[in-house]
Design an enzyme around this catalytic site. Structure first.
Site, short mmCIF file in Angstrom:
data_model
loop_
_atom_site.label_atom_id
_atom_site.label_comp_id
_atom_site.label_asym_id
_atom_site.label_seq_id
_atom_site.Cartn_x
_atom_site.Cartn_y
_atom_site.Cartn_z
N ASP A 93 0.79 -1.29 -0.05
CA ASP A 93 0.03 -0.03 0.04
C ASP A 93 0.75 1.24 0.03
O ASP A 93 0.08 2.24 0.20
CB ASP A 93 -1.02 -0.03 1.09
N ASP A 150 -6.77 -4.67 -3.80
CA ASP A 150 -6.30 -3.27 -3.49
C ASP A 150 -5.09 -2.84 -4.04
O ASP A 150 -5.03 -1.62 -4.37
CB ASP A 150 -6.17 -3.10 -1.75
N1 GLY Z 1 -6.99 -1.61 1.41
C1 GLY Z 1 -7.83 -2.04 2.55
C2 GLY Z 1 -9.22 -1.70 2.66
O1 GLY Z 1 -9.74 -1.40 1.43
O2 GLY Z 1 -9.89 -1.64 3.45
#
Ligand code: GLY
Length: 372
Positions: A93, A150
Protein backbone atom coordinates in the site's frame (compact mmCIF):
# COMPACT_ATOMS: atom_id res chain seq x y z
CA UNK A 1 -27.51 11.93 -23.88
CA UNK A 2 -24.70 14.52 -23.93
CA UNK A 3 -21.64 14.67 -21.74
CA UNK A 4 -22.54 18.01 -20.08
CA UNK A 5 -21.89 18.09 -16.37
CA UNK A 6 -24.28 18.96 -13.59
CA UNK A 7 -23.31 21.76 -11.28
CA UNK A 8 -21.23 20.38 -8.42
CA UNK A 9 -20.27 23.86 -7.21
CA UNK A 10 -22.46 23.47 -4.12
CA UNK A 11 -20.67 20.44 -2.59
CA UNK A 12 -17.35 22.05 -3.56
CA UNK A 13 -18.23 25.22 -1.63
CA UNK A 14 -19.23 23.10 1.35
CA UNK A 15 -15.99 21.11 1.11
CA UNK A 16 -13.88 24.27 1.03
CA UNK A 17 -15.66 25.44 4.17
CA UNK A 18 -15.27 22.01 5.78
CA UNK A 19 -11.58 21.90 4.81
CA UNK A 20 -10.86 25.05 6.83
CA UNK A 21 -12.45 23.46 9.89
CA UNK A 22 -10.79 20.07 9.36
CA UNK A 23 -7.41 21.78 9.21
CA UNK A 24 -7.94 23.11 12.73
CA UNK A 25 -9.57 19.94 14.07
CA UNK A 26 -6.98 17.51 12.68
CA UNK A 27 -3.78 19.21 13.85
CA UNK A 28 -0.88 16.74 13.44
CA UNK A 29 -3.09 13.66 13.56
CA UNK A 30 -2.92 10.87 11.00
CA UNK A 31 -6.66 10.17 10.78
CA UNK A 32 -8.08 6.80 9.87
CA UNK A 33 -11.50 6.26 11.47
CA UNK A 34 -14.06 8.43 13.28
CA UNK A 35 -16.76 6.62 15.23
CA UNK A 36 -20.02 7.89 16.73
CA UNK A 37 -18.31 10.76 18.59
CA UNK A 38 -17.18 12.21 15.26
CA UNK A 39 -13.52 12.48 16.31
CA UNK A 40 -10.85 11.10 14.03
CA UNK A 41 -8.27 8.82 15.66
CA UNK A 42 -4.51 9.21 15.23
CA UNK A 43 -3.01 6.17 13.48
CA UNK A 44 0.63 5.20 13.13
CA UNK A 45 2.36 6.58 10.05
CA UNK A 46 3.01 3.23 8.36
CA UNK A 47 -0.71 2.33 8.41
CA UNK A 48 -2.02 2.10 4.85
CA UNK A 49 -4.38 5.08 5.18
CA UNK A 50 -1.78 7.66 6.23
CA UNK A 51 -1.60 9.30 2.80
CA UNK A 52 -5.24 10.28 2.51
CA UNK A 53 -5.39 13.29 4.83
CA UNK A 54 -2.27 14.82 3.24
CA UNK A 55 -3.87 14.02 -0.13
CA UNK A 56 -6.95 16.04 0.82
CA UNK A 57 -4.66 18.90 1.86
CA UNK A 58 -2.77 18.86 -1.46
CA UNK A 59 -6.03 18.89 -3.43
CA UNK A 60 -7.34 21.79 -1.36
CA UNK A 61 -4.05 23.63 -1.91
CA UNK A 62 -4.22 22.99 -5.64
CA UNK A 63 -7.84 24.21 -5.81
CA UNK A 64 -7.44 27.31 -3.65
CA UNK A 65 -3.75 28.24 -3.70
CA UNK A 66 -3.97 28.75 0.07
CA UNK A 67 -0.57 28.32 1.71
CA UNK A 68 -2.10 26.93 4.91
CA UNK A 69 -2.93 23.67 3.09
CA UNK A 70 0.53 23.38 1.56
CA UNK A 71 2.15 24.00 4.94
CA UNK A 72 0.05 21.29 6.60
CA UNK A 73 0.71 18.81 3.76
CA UNK A 74 4.41 19.52 3.30
CA UNK A 75 6.06 17.33 5.94
CA UNK A 76 4.19 14.03 5.43
CA UNK A 77 6.48 12.37 2.89
CA UNK A 78 9.46 13.14 5.11
CA UNK A 79 7.67 11.51 8.07
CA UNK A 80 7.07 8.40 5.95
CA UNK A 81 10.69 8.30 4.81
CA UNK A 82 11.85 8.47 8.41
CA UNK A 83 9.46 5.67 9.37
CA UNK A 84 10.69 3.54 6.46
CA UNK A 85 14.18 3.59 7.94
CA UNK A 86 12.87 2.44 11.34
CA UNK A 87 10.99 -0.64 12.46
CA UNK A 88 7.85 -0.51 10.28
CA UNK A 89 5.07 -2.39 8.52
CA UNK A 90 4.98 -0.73 5.08
CA UNK A 91 3.79 -3.11 2.34
CA UNK A 92 2.08 -3.01 -1.07
CA UNK A 93 0.00 0.00 0.00
CA UNK A 94 2.93 2.41 -0.37
CA UNK A 95 1.05 3.63 -3.45
CA UNK A 96 -1.83 4.79 -1.25
CA UNK A 97 0.75 6.52 0.96
CA UNK A 98 3.30 8.07 -1.41
CA UNK A 99 1.09 9.05 -4.36
CA UNK A 100 -0.98 11.54 -2.28
CA UNK A 101 2.17 12.86 -0.54
CA UNK A 102 5.59 12.64 -2.24
CA UNK A 103 4.35 12.25 -5.81
CA UNK A 104 1.72 15.01 -5.84
CA UNK A 105 4.09 17.24 -3.84
CA UNK A 106 6.74 16.82 -6.51
CA UNK A 107 4.19 17.42 -9.28
CA UNK A 108 2.90 20.62 -7.67
CA UNK A 109 6.12 22.07 -6.27
CA UNK A 110 9.03 20.35 -8.04
CA UNK A 111 10.56 19.47 -4.66
CA UNK A 112 13.55 17.16 -5.36
CA UNK A 113 13.32 15.40 -1.98
CA UNK A 114 9.71 14.46 -2.72
CA UNK A 115 10.83 13.00 -6.07
CA UNK A 116 13.49 10.91 -4.35
CA UNK A 117 10.97 9.62 -1.80
CA UNK A 118 8.40 8.74 -4.46
CA UNK A 119 10.99 6.76 -6.43
CA UNK A 120 12.21 5.07 -3.27
CA UNK A 121 8.65 3.91 -2.54
CA UNK A 122 8.26 2.69 -6.14
CA UNK A 123 11.43 0.61 -5.78
CA UNK A 124 10.07 -0.83 -2.54
CA UNK A 125 6.79 -1.77 -4.29
CA UNK A 126 8.61 -3.25 -7.29
CA UNK A 127 10.61 -5.37 -4.85
CA UNK A 128 7.39 -7.12 -3.79
CA UNK A 129 6.88 -8.59 -7.26
CA UNK A 130 6.81 -12.37 -7.51
CA UNK A 131 8.20 -13.42 -10.88
CA UNK A 132 6.70 -16.93 -10.81
CA UNK A 133 3.10 -15.86 -10.20
CA UNK A 134 3.35 -12.38 -11.82
CA UNK A 135 1.81 -10.65 -8.82
CA UNK A 136 2.70 -8.11 -6.15
CA UNK A 137 2.78 -9.61 -2.70
CA UNK A 138 0.16 -7.94 -0.48
CA UNK A 139 0.91 -7.90 3.24
CA UNK A 140 3.92 -8.83 5.37
CA UNK A 141 2.49 -11.14 8.02
CA UNK A 142 0.10 -13.11 5.82
CA UNK A 143 1.07 -15.83 3.36
CA UNK A 144 3.83 -15.22 0.83
CA UNK A 145 1.47 -16.02 -2.06
CA UNK A 146 -1.37 -13.65 -1.13
CA UNK A 147 -2.22 -10.94 -3.59
CA UNK A 148 -5.16 -8.56 -3.16
CA UNK A 149 -7.37 -6.43 -5.40
CA UNK A 150 -6.42 -3.24 -3.52
CA UNK A 151 -2.96 -3.33 -5.17
CA UNK A 152 -4.58 -2.36 -8.46
CA UNK A 153 -4.74 1.21 -7.14
CA UNK A 154 -1.06 1.13 -6.13
CA UNK A 155 0.06 0.39 -9.69
CA UNK A 156 -0.06 4.11 -10.49
CA UNK A 157 3.07 4.54 -8.35
CA UNK A 158 4.94 2.13 -10.64
CA UNK A 159 3.58 3.71 -13.83
CA UNK A 160 4.54 7.15 -12.53
CA UNK A 161 8.04 5.92 -11.64
CA UNK A 162 8.49 4.45 -15.14
CA UNK A 163 7.56 7.77 -16.74
CA UNK A 164 9.51 9.90 -14.31
CA UNK A 165 12.74 7.88 -14.29
CA UNK A 166 12.45 6.74 -17.91
CA UNK A 167 13.00 3.17 -16.66
CA UNK A 168 10.46 0.73 -18.15
CA UNK A 169 11.07 -1.96 -15.51
CA UNK A 170 8.48 -0.31 -13.28
CA UNK A 171 5.85 -0.39 -16.03
CA UNK A 172 6.68 -4.02 -16.92
CA UNK A 173 5.95 -5.03 -13.33
CA UNK A 174 2.77 -2.93 -13.17
CA UNK A 175 1.46 -4.45 -16.43
CA UNK A 176 2.28 -7.99 -15.37
CA UNK A 177 0.38 -7.52 -12.11
CA UNK A 178 -2.53 -5.84 -13.96
CA UNK A 179 -2.70 -8.85 -16.30
CA UNK A 180 -2.90 -11.14 -13.27
CA UNK A 181 -5.78 -9.04 -11.92
CA UNK A 182 -7.66 -9.39 -15.21
CA UNK A 183 -7.03 -13.14 -15.29
CA UNK A 184 -7.62 -14.14 -11.69
CA UNK A 185 -9.49 -11.41 -9.78
CA UNK A 186 -12.18 -10.05 -12.08
CA UNK A 187 -14.89 -12.59 -12.75
CA UNK A 188 -16.82 -12.93 -15.98
CA UNK A 189 -19.83 -11.12 -14.49
CA UNK A 190 -17.71 -8.14 -13.38
CA UNK A 191 -17.69 -9.00 -9.68
CA UNK A 192 -14.29 -9.09 -8.01
CA UNK A 193 -12.37 -11.32 -5.59
CA UNK A 194 -10.56 -9.71 -2.68
CA UNK A 195 -7.66 -12.11 -2.05
CA UNK A 196 -6.12 -14.61 -4.42
CA UNK A 197 -3.62 -17.14 -3.12
CA UNK A 198 -0.78 -18.29 -5.39
CA UNK A 199 1.94 -20.82 -4.73
CA UNK A 200 4.88 -18.46 -4.16
CA UNK A 201 7.36 -21.02 -5.55
CA UNK A 202 5.58 -22.06 -8.75
CA UNK A 203 3.09 -19.22 -9.21
CA UNK A 204 0.22 -21.72 -9.48
CA UNK A 205 -3.25 -20.29 -8.71
CA UNK A 206 -4.45 -21.95 -5.50
CA UNK A 207 -7.80 -20.22 -4.89
CA UNK A 208 -9.72 -17.18 -3.69
CA UNK A 209 -10.14 -16.04 -0.09
CA UNK A 210 -13.02 -13.86 1.14
CA UNK A 211 -10.86 -11.35 3.03
CA UNK A 212 -12.85 -8.19 3.68
CA UNK A 213 -15.68 -9.52 1.54
CA UNK A 214 -18.44 -11.82 2.79
CA UNK A 215 -16.76 -14.90 1.28
CA UNK A 216 -14.62 -16.24 -1.58
CA UNK A 217 -17.56 -15.98 -4.01
CA UNK A 218 -18.93 -12.67 -2.80
CA UNK A 219 -18.60 -9.17 -4.25
CA UNK A 220 -16.93 -6.78 -1.77
CA UNK A 221 -17.96 -3.35 -2.98
CA UNK A 222 -14.76 -1.48 -2.08
CA UNK A 223 -12.75 -4.16 -3.83
CA UNK A 224 -14.85 -3.51 -6.94
CA UNK A 225 -14.13 0.21 -6.58
CA UNK A 226 -10.37 -0.42 -6.34
CA UNK A 227 -10.59 -2.64 -9.44
CA UNK A 228 -12.65 -0.36 -11.65
CA UNK A 229 -10.56 2.71 -10.80
CA UNK A 230 -7.20 0.90 -10.93
CA UNK A 231 -7.97 -0.72 -14.27
CA UNK A 232 -9.02 2.64 -15.75
CA UNK A 233 -5.67 4.03 -14.59
CA UNK A 234 -3.79 1.08 -16.11
CA UNK A 235 -5.47 1.93 -19.44
CA UNK A 236 -4.56 5.61 -19.10
CA UNK A 237 -0.89 4.77 -18.52
CA UNK A 238 -0.57 2.01 -21.16
CA UNK A 239 -3.29 2.55 -23.78
CA UNK A 240 -4.02 -1.19 -23.61
CA UNK A 241 -7.78 -1.58 -24.18
CA UNK A 242 -7.88 -4.83 -22.25
CA UNK A 243 -7.66 -2.78 -19.05
CA UNK A 244 -10.36 -0.36 -20.15
CA UNK A 245 -12.72 -3.25 -20.92
CA UNK A 246 -11.91 -4.83 -17.55
CA UNK A 247 -12.72 -1.55 -15.82
CA UNK A 248 -16.00 -1.32 -17.73
CA UNK A 249 -16.92 -4.89 -16.80
CA UNK A 250 -16.51 -4.09 -13.11
CA UNK A 251 -18.21 -0.71 -13.47
CA UNK A 252 -21.24 -2.27 -15.16
CA UNK A 253 -21.57 -4.81 -12.34
CA UNK A 254 -21.14 -2.07 -9.72
CA UNK A 255 -23.75 0.25 -11.25
CA UNK A 256 -26.25 -2.55 -11.89
CA UNK A 257 -26.09 -3.65 -8.26
CA UNK A 258 -26.44 -0.26 -6.58
CA UNK A 259 -29.44 0.12 -4.28
CA UNK A 260 -32.08 2.77 -4.88
CA UNK A 261 -30.08 5.56 -3.23
CA UNK A 262 -26.99 4.78 -5.35
CA UNK A 263 -24.67 4.15 -2.39
CA UNK A 264 -23.45 0.54 -2.17
CA UNK A 265 -23.79 -1.92 0.64
CA UNK A 266 -20.43 -3.19 1.92
CA UNK A 267 -20.72 -6.35 -0.19
CA UNK A 268 -23.13 -6.73 -3.11
CA UNK A 269 -23.62 -10.34 -2.03
CA UNK A 270 -23.43 -9.80 1.73
CA UNK A 271 -26.57 -11.78 2.57
CA UNK A 272 -30.14 -12.58 1.54
CA UNK A 273 -31.23 -9.55 3.55
CA UNK A 274 -29.11 -7.04 1.65
CA UNK A 275 -31.31 -4.01 2.40
CA UNK A 276 -30.44 -4.35 6.08
CA UNK A 277 -26.70 -4.68 5.55
CA UNK A 278 -24.49 -1.66 6.31
CA UNK A 279 -23.59 0.75 3.54
CA UNK A 280 -20.01 1.55 2.58
CA UNK A 281 -19.84 5.19 1.53
CA UNK A 282 -16.07 4.86 0.98
CA UNK A 283 -16.74 2.31 -1.78
CA UNK A 284 -19.26 4.72 -3.32
CA UNK A 285 -16.84 7.67 -3.23
CA UNK A 286 -13.92 5.68 -4.65
CA UNK A 287 -16.05 4.12 -7.37
CA UNK A 288 -17.45 7.54 -8.32
CA UNK A 289 -13.96 8.95 -8.79
CA UNK A 290 -13.00 5.89 -10.85
CA UNK A 291 -16.15 6.20 -12.95
CA UNK A 292 -15.14 9.77 -13.76
CA UNK A 293 -11.85 8.38 -15.12
CA UNK A 294 -13.73 5.88 -17.25
CA UNK A 295 -16.04 8.63 -18.49
CA UNK A 296 -13.06 10.74 -19.51
CA UNK A 297 -11.41 7.96 -21.53
CA UNK A 298 -14.52 6.65 -23.29
CA UNK A 299 -16.09 8.67 -26.08
CA UNK A 300 -19.71 9.80 -26.46
CA UNK A 301 -22.61 7.94 -24.96
CA UNK A 302 -20.44 5.11 -23.65
CA UNK A 303 -18.61 7.58 -21.41
CA UNK A 304 -21.80 9.43 -20.47
CA UNK A 305 -23.23 6.33 -18.80
CA UNK A 306 -20.32 6.33 -16.34
CA UNK A 307 -20.38 10.09 -15.85
CA UNK A 308 -24.08 9.98 -14.97
CA UNK A 309 -23.54 7.05 -12.58
CA UNK A 310 -20.73 8.94 -10.82
CA UNK A 311 -22.95 12.01 -10.53
CA UNK A 312 -25.80 9.98 -9.02
CA UNK A 313 -23.51 8.43 -6.41
CA UNK A 314 -21.94 11.78 -5.51
CA UNK A 315 -25.31 13.53 -5.35
CA UNK A 316 -26.56 10.92 -2.90
CA UNK A 317 -23.39 11.12 -0.79
CA UNK A 318 -23.73 14.91 -0.74
CA UNK A 319 -27.41 14.92 0.25
CA UNK A 320 -27.72 11.79 2.40
CA UNK A 321 -24.34 10.91 3.92
CA UNK A 322 -22.34 14.11 4.46
CA UNK A 323 -21.81 15.93 7.76
CA UNK A 324 -22.69 19.42 6.50
CA UNK A 325 -25.11 19.88 9.42
CA UNK A 326 -22.57 18.60 11.97
CA UNK A 327 -19.79 21.22 11.97
CA UNK A 328 -17.97 19.69 14.92
CA UNK A 329 -17.76 16.26 13.20
CA UNK A 330 -14.16 15.73 11.97
CA UNK A 331 -15.14 13.71 8.91
CA UNK A 332 -16.98 14.48 5.69
CA UNK A 333 -18.93 11.25 5.12
CA UNK A 334 -20.65 8.85 7.52
CA UNK A 335 -21.79 5.23 7.11
CA UNK A 336 -18.59 3.69 5.82
CA UNK A 337 -17.56 0.11 6.51
CA UNK A 338 -13.94 -0.94 7.04
CA UNK A 339 -13.85 -4.69 7.69
CA UNK A 340 -17.28 -6.18 8.31
CA UNK A 341 -16.24 -9.87 8.62
CA UNK A 342 -13.81 -8.91 11.40
CA UNK A 343 -16.45 -6.66 13.01
CA UNK A 344 -14.06 -3.71 12.65
CA UNK A 345 -15.12 -0.20 11.79
CA UNK A 346 -18.71 -0.75 10.71
CA UNK A 347 -20.92 2.35 10.24
CA UNK A 348 -18.11 4.83 10.80
CA UNK A 349 -16.28 7.57 8.89
CA UNK A 350 -13.13 6.52 7.04
CA UNK A 351 -10.51 8.96 5.80
CA UNK A 352 -10.26 7.29 2.40
CA UNK A 353 -13.99 7.77 1.86
CA UNK A 354 -13.48 11.46 2.60
CA UNK A 355 -10.44 11.59 0.31
CA UNK A 356 -12.17 10.06 -2.72
CA UNK A 357 -15.23 12.25 -2.20
CA UNK A 358 -13.01 15.36 -2.23
CA UNK A 359 -11.11 14.03 -5.25
CA UNK A 360 -14.29 13.29 -7.23
CA UNK A 361 -15.92 16.64 -6.44
CA UNK A 362 -12.67 18.38 -7.36
CA UNK A 363 -12.60 16.52 -10.71
CA UNK A 364 -16.19 17.57 -11.44
CA UNK A 365 -15.13 21.16 -10.83
CA UNK A 366 -12.25 20.97 -13.29
CA UNK A 367 -9.34 19.77 -11.09
CA UNK A 368 -6.80 18.21 -13.45
CA UNK A 369 -3.70 17.26 -11.39
CA UNK A 370 -4.03 13.53 -10.92
CA UNK A 371 -2.87 11.72 -7.78
CA UNK A 372 -3.85 8.14 -8.68
N1 GLY B 1 -6.98 -1.57 1.49
C1 GLY B 1 -7.79 -2.10 2.54
C2 GLY B 1 -9.20 -1.69 2.46
O1 GLY B 1 -9.72 -1.32 1.44
O2 GLY B 1 -9.86 -1.77 3.49
Amino acid sequence: MGKERNNFAEPLAMLLDKGERMLLQMGDKSPHVAKADGVYDDMRHDWWTSGFWPGILWILYDLTGKEQYKEAAWGWDEKFERKMMQDNNFHHDVGFQFLPTAVIKHKLTGDPDALRRGLFAANFLAGRYNLAGRFLRAWNQEKLGWSIIDSTMNLSLLFWAAETSNDPRFAHIAKAHADTVVEHFIREDGSVRHIVNFDPETGEYLGAIGGQGAGPDSAWSRGAAWALYGMANAYTYTGDEKYMRASQRVANFFIANLPSDDVPHWDFRASEDLENEPRDTSAGACAASGLLELASILPGNEGSVYLRAAERILTSLHHNYATWDLPSHDAILVQATGHKPAGENVDVSLIYGDYFFVEAIAKLNGWKSRIF
